[in-house]
Design a protein around this motif. Structure first.
Motif, PDB file in Angstrom:
ATOM      1  N   ARG A  49       0.295  60.319  19.464  1.00 21.81           N
ATOM      2  CA  ARG A  49       0.626  61.845  19.091  1.00 21.81           C
ATOM      3  C   ARG A  49      -0.550  62.159  17.972  1.00 21.81           C
ATOM      4  N   THR A  50      -1.224  60.927  17.563  1.00 18.56           N
ATOM      5  CA  THR A  50      -2.209  61.210  16.461  1.00 18.56           C
ATOM      6  C   THR A  50      -3.716  61.397  17.003  1.00 18.56           C
ATOM      7  N   ARG A  51      -4.327  61.793  16.075  1.00 21.37           N
ATOM      8  CA  ARG A  51      -6.023  61.884  16.488  1.00 21.37           C
ATOM      9  C   ARG A  51      -6.520  60.481  16.576  1.00 21.37           C
ATOM     10  N   SER A  52      -7.103  60.104  17.858  1.00 23.97           N
ATOM     11  CA  SER A  52      -7.830  58.953  18.221  1.00 23.97           C
ATOM     12  C   SER A  52      -8.933  58.633  17.238  1.00 23.97           C
ATOM     13  N   SER A  53      -8.990  57.393  16.706  1.00 26.64           N
ATOM     14  CA  SER A  53     -10.240  56.861  16.178  1.00 26.64           C
ATOM     15  C   SER A  53     -10.440  55.596  16.525  1.00 26.64           C
ATOM     16  N   GLY A  54     -11.694  54.825  16.301  1.00 22.65           N
ATOM     17  CA  GLY A  54     -11.890  53.655  16.731  1.00 22.65           C
ATOM     18  C   GLY A  54     -10.535  52.573  16.236  1.00 22.65           C
ATOM     19  N   GLY A  55     -10.498  52.990  15.013  1.00 25.23           N
ATOM     20  CA  GLY A  55      -9.187  51.875  14.324  1.00 25.23           C
ATOM     21  C   GLY A  55      -8.026  52.181  15.017  1.00 25.23           C
ATOM     22  N   THR A  56      -7.633  53.431  15.394  1.00 22.54           N
ATOM     23  CA  THR A  56      -6.340  53.634  16.016  1.00 22.54           C
ATOM     24  C   THR A  56      -6.316  53.135  17.438  1.00 22.54           C
ATOM     25  N   ALA A  57      -7.519  53.345  18.177  1.00 26.84           N
ATOM     26  CA  ALA A  57      -7.734  52.633  19.529  1.00 26.84           C
ATOM     27  C   ALA A  57      -7.486  51.040  19.427  1.00 26.84           C
ATOM     28  N   GLU A  58      -8.283  50.394  18.543  1.00 28.76           N
ATOM     29  CA  GLU A  58      -8.020  48.801  18.440  1.00 28.76           C
ATOM     30  C   GLU A  58      -6.867  48.680  18.118  1.00 28.76           C
ATOM     31  N   ASP A  92      -4.009  50.287  18.873  1.00 31.10           N
ATOM     32  CA  ASP A  92      -3.265  50.487  20.133  1.00 31.10           C
ATOM     33  C   ASP A  92      -3.517  49.242  21.200  1.00 31.10           C
ATOM     34  N   ALA A  93      -4.680  48.715  21.178  1.00 34.01           N
ATOM     35  CA  ALA A  93      -4.913  47.558  22.164  1.00 34.01           C
ATOM     36  C   ALA A  93      -4.296  46.634  21.976  1.00 34.01           C
ATOM     37  N   ALA A  94      -4.166  46.133  20.769  1.00 38.11           N
ATOM     38  CA  ALA A  94      -3.763  44.917  19.916  1.00 38.11           C
ATOM     39  C   ALA A  94      -2.130  45.230  20.233  1.00 38.11           C
ATOM     40  N   LEU A  95      -1.416  46.337  19.955  1.00 41.74           N
ATOM     41  CA  LEU A  95       0.008  46.598  20.343  1.00 41.74           C
ATOM     42  C   LEU A  95       0.375  46.288  21.811  1.00 41.74           C
ATOM     43  N   ALA A  96      -0.847  47.002  22.611  1.00 41.05           N
ATOM     44  CA  ALA A  96      -0.545  46.882  24.054  1.00 41.05           C
ATOM     45  C   ALA A  96      -0.559  45.374  24.698  1.00 41.05           C
ATOM     46  N   ASP A  97      -1.378  44.586  23.851  1.00 47.26           N
ATOM     47  CA  ASP A  97      -1.525  43.015  24.345  1.00 47.26           C
ATOM     48  C   ASP A  97      -0.097  42.366  23.634  1.00 47.26           C
ATOM     49  N   THR A  98       0.180  42.662  22.711  1.00 52.06           N
ATOM     50  CA  THR A  98       1.444  41.973  22.083  1.00 52.06           C
ATOM     51  C   THR A  98       2.803  42.539  22.919  1.00 52.06           C
ATOM     52  N   GLU A  99       2.836  43.596  23.289  1.00 52.35           N
ATOM     53  CA  GLU A  99       3.825  44.282  23.910  1.00 52.35           C
ATOM     54  C   GLU A  99       3.821  43.509  25.376  1.00 52.35           C
ATOM     55  N   ASP A 100       2.813  43.243  26.175  1.00 50.68           N
ATOM     56  CA  ASP A 100       2.706  42.604  27.401  1.00 50.68           C
ATOM     57  C   ASP A 100       3.049  41.183  27.244  1.00 50.68           C
ATOM     58  N   GLU A 101       2.377  40.610  25.930  1.00 50.72           N
ATOM     59  CA  GLU A 101       2.924  39.241  25.977  1.00 50.72           C
ATOM     60  C   GLU A 101       4.302  38.890  25.652  1.00 50.72           C
ATOM     61  N   ILE A 102       5.031  39.530  24.791  1.00 50.55           N
ATOM     62  CA  ILE A 102       6.537  39.822  24.628  1.00 50.55           C
ATOM     63  C   ILE A 102       7.306  40.014  25.942  1.00 50.55           C
ATOM     64  N   GLY A 153      -0.647  37.608  13.853  1.00 46.50           N
ATOM     65  CA  GLY A 153      -1.358  37.821  12.606  1.00 46.50           C
ATOM     66  C   GLY A 153      -2.380  38.918  12.928  1.00 46.50           C
ATOM     67  N   ARG A 154      -2.952  38.985  14.108  1.00 48.03           N
ATOM     68  CA  ARG A 154      -3.830  39.965  14.323  1.00 48.03           C
ATOM     69  C   ARG A 154      -3.259  41.426  14.032  1.00 48.03           C
ATOM     70  N   LEU A 155      -1.910  41.513  14.482  1.00 50.20           N
ATOM     71  CA  LEU A 155      -1.591  42.793  14.431  1.00 50.20           C
ATOM     72  C   LEU A 155      -1.245  43.100  12.812  1.00 50.20           C
ATOM     73  N   ARG A 156      -0.894  41.956  11.995  1.00 51.88           N
ATOM     74  CA  ARG A 156      -0.744  42.497  10.424  1.00 51.88           C
ATOM     75  C   ARG A 156      -1.949  42.766   9.797  1.00 51.88           C
ATOM     76  N   GLY A 157      -3.278  42.088  10.558  1.00 49.90           N
ATOM     77  CA  GLY A 157      -4.336  42.608   9.857  1.00 49.90           C
ATOM     78  C   GLY A 157      -4.770  44.027  10.408  1.00 49.90           C
ATOM     79  N   PHE A 158      -4.486  44.656  11.710  1.00 47.46           N
ATOM     80  CA  PHE A 158      -4.782  46.029  11.906  1.00 47.46           C
ATOM     81  C   PHE A 158      -3.849  46.747  10.728  1.00 47.46           C
ATOM     82  N   LEU A 159      -2.695  46.385  10.750  1.00 47.54           N
ATOM     83  CA  LEU A 159      -1.547  47.372  10.003  1.00 47.54           C
ATOM     84  C   LEU A 159      -2.289  47.307   8.446  1.00 47.54           C
TER      85      LEU A 159
END
Length: 120
Positions: A59-68, A70-80, A92-98
């Motif tokens: 629901r937010t305006r997409s940017s390079g940072g938000t796309a990255e 979201d991709a990290a979140l999708a990967d983590t969701e898939d792994e879980i 750790g990667r998610l912590r860095g993005f946040l």
């Protein structure tokens, strides 16, 4: 090629989601249904927070940072979902993005919730 349609096999497939099928004279099909990987209560909370943040990001305006992110979140969701947990490197990667998306965490409650869960 002949104009006689009866000499050529005719196969029509409809909706085959959730189905198992095989085509051909020596075809073989097996179906194996598994259950979701078991997960701890902490991991279940993490997964819920990841899904909530992904929905909010949509629901937010997409940017390079938000796309990255979201991709990290999708990967983590898939792994879980597949394994029942997420590896330390992925978390750790998610912590860095946040951390990089500090402005996002102050605007989106879901981002702050996930950051808090990852800080445990």
């Amino acid at each position: 090629m002949t104009s006689d349609n009866r000499s050529e096999p005719n196969v029509t497939l409809g909706d085959v989601s959730g189905s198992t099928f095989a085509i051909g004279s020596h075809a073989h099909a097996e179906t194996r249904y598994g259950t979701a990987a078991p997960r701890s209560e902490e991991t279940a909370q993490l997964l819920a927070a990841i899904r909530e943040l992904r929905a909010d990001l949509g629901r937010t305006r997409s940017s390079g940072g938000t796309a990255e992110l979201d991709a990290a979140l999708a990967d983590t969701e898939d792994e879980i979902t597949r394994t029942g947990s997420a590896g330390a490197d992925r978390l750790g990667r998610l912590r860095g993005f946040l951390a990089d998306a500090n402005a996002l965490t102050t605007v989106l409650t879901s981002a702050a919730t996930l950051a808090g869960l990852l800080g445990r």
